[in-house]
Design a protein around this motif. Structure first.
Motif, PDB file in Angstrom:
ATOM      1  N   ARG A 152       4.956   3.750  -4.431  1.00 22.46           N
ATOM      2  CA  ARG A 152       4.855   4.487  -5.687  1.00 22.46           C
ATOM      3  C   ARG A 152       6.097   4.253  -6.542  1.00 22.46           C
ATOM      4  O   ARG A 152       7.213   4.395  -6.060  1.00 22.46           O
ATOM      5  N   SER A 210       0.832  -1.209   0.000  1.00 24.01           N
ATOM      6  CA  SER A 210       0.000   0.000   0.000  1.00 24.01           C
ATOM      7  C   SER A 210       0.861   1.251   0.000  1.00 24.01           C
ATOM      8  O   SER A 210       1.906   1.293   0.641  1.00 24.01           O
ATOM      9  N   ASP A 211       0.374   2.262  -0.695  1.00 24.19           N
ATOM     10  CA  ASP A 211       1.017   3.570  -0.730  1.00 24.19           C
ATOM     11  C   ASP A 211       2.450   3.528  -1.249  1.00 24.19           C
ATOM     12  O   ASP A 211       3.262   4.388  -0.946  1.00 24.19           O
ATOM     13  N   ASN A 270       4.489   1.717   1.492  1.00 21.85           N
ATOM     14  CA  ASN A 270       5.041   3.066   1.637  1.00 21.85           C
ATOM     15  C   ASN A 270       6.469   3.156   1.089  1.00 21.85           C
ATOM     16  O   ASN A 270       7.308   3.847   1.643  1.00 21.85           O
ATOM     17  N   ASP A 287       9.266  -2.154   4.003  1.00 26.36           N
ATOM     18  CA  ASP A 287       8.407  -0.987   4.215  1.00 26.36           C
ATOM     19  C   ASP A 287       9.228   0.305   4.353  1.00 26.36           C
ATOM     20  O   ASP A 287      10.305   0.293   4.942  1.00 26.36           O
ATOM     21  N   ASP A 288       8.671   1.384   3.870  1.00 25.78           N
ATOM     22  CA  ASP A 288       9.200   2.740   4.065  1.00 25.78           C
ATOM     23  C   ASP A 288      10.555   2.992   3.395  1.00 25.78           C
ATOM     24  O   ASP A 288      11.210   3.991   3.681  1.00 25.78           O
ATOM     25  N   ALA A 289      10.992   2.084   2.530  1.00 23.08           N
ATOM     26  CA  ALA A 289      12.269   2.296   1.849  1.00 23.08           C
ATOM     27  C   ALA A 289      12.110   3.358   0.757  1.00 23.08           C
ATOM     28  O   ALA A 289      11.022   3.540   0.204  1.00 23.08           O
ATOM     29  N   THR A 290      13.206   4.032   0.468  1.00 27.39           N
ATOM     30  CA  THR A 290      13.197   5.035  -0.593  1.00 27.39           C
ATOM     31  C   THR A 290      14.359   4.746  -1.547  1.00 27.39           C
ATOM     32  O   THR A 290      15.497   4.614  -1.109  1.00 27.39           O
ATOM     33  N   THR A 341       9.041   4.217  -1.947  1.00 23.83           N
ATOM     34  CA  THR A 341       9.100   5.124  -3.091  1.00 23.83           C
ATOM     35  C   THR A 341      10.253   4.711  -4.009  1.00 23.83           C
ATOM     36  O   THR A 341      11.381   4.551  -3.551  1.00 23.83           O
TER      37      THR A 341
END
Lengths: 598, 388
Positions: free
Chosen positions: B263, B260-261, B279, B295-298, B281
């Motif tokens: 991109r 989810s979320d 989450n 999760d939350d990796a960029t 990106t």
């Protein structure tokens, strides 16, 4: 503040109602009781926690109502515990709210024998006057208009089929289950049985039997849509944690992902909160007023600074119980945000109504779908934190601040006062919250160590500036409400104007030294208290502060949201101090989760 | 029958991923290893699970809660010190009735195995264990069988002496007598009580039955297993869930799973065998092949990553390159040669823009690599790497 539940169906109402009361315990827990109807009425009630309630092994009854109490009228005693009955003991009532005219009603009922000091007891006696033994709905409809104040009550009678409930300004939901139907103050009461619910409106009287639910309003029978609650019942279980509070602190990365989900476009700097407010209106607004209580008030103080900064509009924060719409404000150009986790906080609701009466537009910021605030406000933004059971608010504070940050960006963009680049920066930070919070949770043992070192402090002072100030206030509130230690939060600069006199080597000072909280200025205050011998615990992303701190917690880089991260440390500090002191963390003395009395 | 799942272990060979989470919480195709076990147990019709937790147990408790989401009731028993599998099973003693299953919380299995085991137990009322074929039996307990009766278990035999390639799958059905059997054995030289030692001791007087299992049985022992097993699992999923969004021109292969979320930026490419958590990106023009992002990796614009793990909340700067390909990686002092590991970027670590991570680079959690640096080997936790 109390909780009620009623059940009629094929399962044992004794166990369904008793479990329901356990689930509602967060609403109050100084006394509890259950009434069962099976031709007669049996009442079991007493002072003390629900676990201590003495109940029969089994019952043949098909219908039961129950109550968990947080005293407002009358001490917590066996007699004052609900359910209350009429003189012959044929009608039993449980009630949440306050009947303001109960003295006058009691005078009218002079030939009745009252056995408690509660306001509630007038209801069964009034019903006794009009109930003909058949039409319980009619009796409730006749009595309800005589009651002034707020109520959600449920009634069962010896010879009636099922129960009848009514609401006015207090929450009441109906649950539609496969094995029977429910009424309760909150869906958590029956979430393990059904997720199909309908929310009642003020003035509704509902008749609930094993087979069906009929809602009556002033016009006749009414249709209240059935909705599916997507909260997970697991959220009402402790899942291996010692306390709900700790579980909820650890849930913050996940619950914030929910808060942010689908709302943030960090690349283009856009926020979508699904609001219906026209752009022209938002551009014309000259003041945003925030009304809230307790922890929500602190979230409001955080948001005020973001709104002024990002949306370039004056913002003010009001303790809801003190709120008046005055000062020559133009209601057409004032937007009022009501921030309430439960959506049922009586003080906040009454402030919101005051604003609406004055003609201002209202926006509820709440965690509870279908709550009174959500239904009464012109518009609503949900914080999506999931159910919070611990009395001390933790994950909902983080979700409120995050939601309000998004709202600030939204307002700034709609008003044309915030560039896409600036918006992107804050939204990138918001997107970084779950990961950054997890980083803090991963070092919980360090915080526990510091809590052990300072647990015996005489008092604790929390200081911060700018966005760090509401966090200092919230940190102190958390510590005092669950550990009963004396704790105070201050704008750091205010310390020297009085409170410094209290600072000694035995009063640890906790300082917020992050971006968004002008740490260089606060560092001067740190030096002030240090020269009085106080130990200083810093929650910091400001390297020069390090050498002045007796203990330091590192805050990851996250711009204006760093103070919110600092708060996670303060939550864990409060939790571990309270645990070391052996306090009742999830149910602190004298407190209830959502306060539905003014 | 209740299932006891052992999830207290640390999993040091997966460092740095296990510095902040226990091994059962290492995600494979966006789901913790333990979730595969819980799913299989639940699918086999067992609805009561006891999780024996210890190391970093908050991660497990927060994820699984009371099990409602999986349609099971989950309870927890805490193993304060990790003193071996036998010791872990002892923690379950007060929580189970006469018969129960024991499973490892870090091996992917199917519901079918659980069903076979339950059935065999019902038929024989004896201790049952599952045996399966392994490519590298020297890593496990090799089982010798006489029909369906277990006649011996040899722990981690040298490859040349392994009596067969049939190994203990780490899934058992026991009754209460196992607790006394565990108490009877002495700790091994490292101070641990091994469950297999307790079973082995009684093989002669109390028969142990084996069920032969031929389905999916995957262990994740090393960092490169995370990427390889993710690709394998994705290959077996019919239609992986893609909750994320892809911007214009972005290409996300069909068998990629996204949370989810998440991109994927404009014109970026995410090739087969990749899994992106919640989450996450991925910047514009990035090219990812067999990349596992937690999760939350960029991942920055224009990054080119092959055979890579980007752990939770880690950041890979723009135009960073990880060429991938076979590399030599040192684990626990042993050099593993020619493994397919591009790089691992640990939790909360940050790699600056324009960097190059040479094949087999492992960047510790919380470490920082400045812009434009070429890195190889292991970077310790919280270290800072500058251009020198």
């Amino acid at each position: 503040m109390c909780g009620i539940i009623g059940y009629n169906g094929t399962k044992s109402p004794l166990s369904v109602v008793a479990t329901g009361l356990k689930n509602l315990e967060y609403r109050g827990y100084d006394s509890a009781g259950i009434a069962l109807s099976d031709g007669g009425i049996e009442v079991y009630k007493q002072e003390g926690e629900i676990d201590d309630l003495e109940l029969p092994e089994s019952t043949d009854a098909a219908c039961g109502i129950g109550h968990t109490r947080w005293s407002t009228h009358g001490e917590p005693t066996d007699a004052n515990a609900h359910p209350h009955t009429d003189c012959p003991g044929r009608i039993a009532v449980v009630h949440n709210g306050i009947i303001e005219n109960y003295d006058a009603l009691k005078d009218d009922l002079s030939d009745h024998e009252f056995t408690s000091e509660t306001d509630t007891e007038v209801i069964p006696h009034l019903l006794e006057e009009v109930y003909d033994g058949e039409d319980l709905v009619g009796a409730v409809q006749a009595v309800a208009p005589r009651l002034e104040g707020s109520y959600a009550f449920a009634v069962t009678a010896a010879d009636s089929d099922g129960m009848v409930a009514a609401r006015m300004d207090s929450p009441l939901v109906v649950g539609h289950g496969e094995d029977g139907n429910f009424v309760a103050s909150d869906v958590t009461a029956f979430l393990e049985h059904t997720r199909e619910v309908s929310y009642l409106e003020d003035g509704d009287v509902v008749s609930v039997t094993a087979d069906g639910v009929t809602v009556h309003d002033a016009e006749g029978t009414a249709d209240r849509p059935v909705q599916t609650v997507d909260w997970e019942a697991d959220a009402a279980e402790k899942g291996g944690y010692d306390h709900y509070m700790l579980k909820e602190i650890h849930e913050q990365p996940r619950s914030l992902r929910q808060t942010l989900s689908g709302r943030v476009d960090a690349v283009d700097g856009d926020v979508d909160l699904d609001l219906d407010m026209p752009e022209q209106y938002l551009q014309s607004v000259t003041e945003i007023q925030i009304v809230a209580c307790g922890t929500s008030y602190h979230a409001g103080l955080y948001a005020k600074q973001l709104v002024e900064d990002l949306a370039n509009v004056r913002a003010s924060v009001h303790v809801a119980s003190e709120y008046e719409f005055n000062g020559g404000r133009d209601p057409w150009r004032t937007l009022v945000l009501a921030v309430t986790q439960s959506g049922e906080t009586a003080d906040t609701l009454s402030a919101m109504r005051e604003a609406a009466r004055a003609g201002a537009r209202t926006l509820a910021v709440t965690n509870t779908v279908g709550s009174t605030a959500a239904r009464e406000a012109d518009d609503v933004v949900y914080i999506r934190a999931g159910p919070e059971i611990g009395v001390a608010a933790t994950k909902t504070f983080a979700a409120q601040v995050t939601t309000l940050s998004l709202l600030s960006v939204f307002l700034g963009r709609e008003r044309g006062r915030l560039s896409a680049d600036e918006a992107s920066e804050l939204l990138e930070n918001a997107r970084g919250l779950p990961g950054a919070i997890q980083q803090i949770l991963d070092v919980e043992d360090d915080i526990k160590g510091v809590a052990e070192e300072y647990v015996d402090g005489d008092a604790f002072f929390f200081i911060g500036r700018k966005l760090g100030c509401p966090v200092a206030l919230e940190g102190a509130l958390k510590l005092k409400e669950i550990s009963y230690a004396h704790a105070e939060g201050f704008a750091a600069g205010e310390l020297k104007h009085g409170t410094l006199a209290l600072v000694t080597p035995d009063t640890p000072v906790l300082a917020v030294l992050t971006e968004g909280a002008t740490p260089q200025a606060t560092l001067n205050n740190v030096k002030e208290v240090e020269s009085r011998g106080a130990p200083v615990i810093g929650v910091s992303s400001y390297d020069p502060a390090e050498k002045y701190l007796d203990a330091a917690f590192e805050v990851p880089d996250l711009g204006r949201l760093e103070p919110l991260l600092a708060n996670i440390y303060l939550q864990l500090f409060a939790y571990h101090v309270a645990k070391l002191k052996g306090r009742s963390i999830d149910k602190p003395r004298n407190l209830a989760k959502s306060v539905t009395v003014e | 029958m209740k299932a006891v799942v052992l999830a207290a272990g640390e999993g040091q060979r997966l460092e740095p991923l296990t510095n902040l989470r226990p091994k059962p919480m290492v995600p494979i195709a966006n789901q913790p290893l333990l979730e595969y076990v819980i799913d299989s147990v639940s699918d086999a019709g067992i609805d009561e699970i006891l999780l024996v937790v210890g190391y970093k147990r908050e991660r497990i408790q927060t994820y699984f809660g009371d099990g409602h989401r999986w349609g099971v009731d989950i309870e927890y028993a805490v193993q304060e010190k990790q003193l071996g599998t036998g010791h872990a099973v002892l923690q379950a003693e007060d929580h189970v009735d006469d018969e129960f299953l024991v499973l490892n919380g870090d091996r992917i299995i199917t519901a079918d195995l659980v069903e076979q085991l339950v059935e065999k137990r019902r038929d024989t009322a004896e201790t049952v264990m599952a045996a399966t074929r392994a490519d590298d039996p020297s890593e496990y307990g090799v089982v010798t069988l006489d029909g369906d009766r277990v006649t011996g278990i040899t722990e981690k035999p040298r490859a040349t002496t392994a009596p067969s390639d049939i190994v203990n799958a780490g899934v058992y059905a026991f009754d209460q007598s196992v607790f006394d059997a565990i108490r009877d054995i002495n700790p091994d030289p490292t101070g641990e009580l091994a469950l297999t030692a307790a079973i082995e001791r009684h093989l002669d007087d109390e028969p142990v039955r084996a069920v032969r299992y031929r389905g999916l049985w995957v262990d994740v022992s090393y960092l490169w297993d995370v990427t390889a097993v993710t690709a394998q699992v994705l290959d077996e999923l019919d239609d992986p869930i893609q909750n994320g969004v892809a911007d214009e021109g972005a290409q996300v292969a069909d068998d990629v799973r996204t949370g989810s979320d998440t991109r994927v930026g404009a014109n970026a490419t995410v090739r087969r065998g990749s899994a992106l958590g919640n989450n996450v990106t991925v910047g514009a023009n990035a090219v990812l092949s067999n990349v596992v992002a937690f999760d939350d990796a960029t991942i920055g614009d224009g990054a080119v990553l092959n055979d890579c793990i980007v752990a939770e909340n880690a950041t890979v700067g723009p135009n960073t390159t990880v060429p991938g390909g076979p590399a030599d990686v040192v684990v626990d002092g042993t050099c593993c040669e020619s493994v397919d590991l591009g790089a691992v970027v640990g939790d909360n670590a940050s790699v600056g823009g324009g960097s190059v991570l040479v094949g087999g680079t492992v960047i510790g959690d919380g470490a920082t690599v400045q812009d434009g640096v070429t890195v190889s080997g292991r970077v310790p936790t919280d270290a800072e790497v500058r251009r020198g």
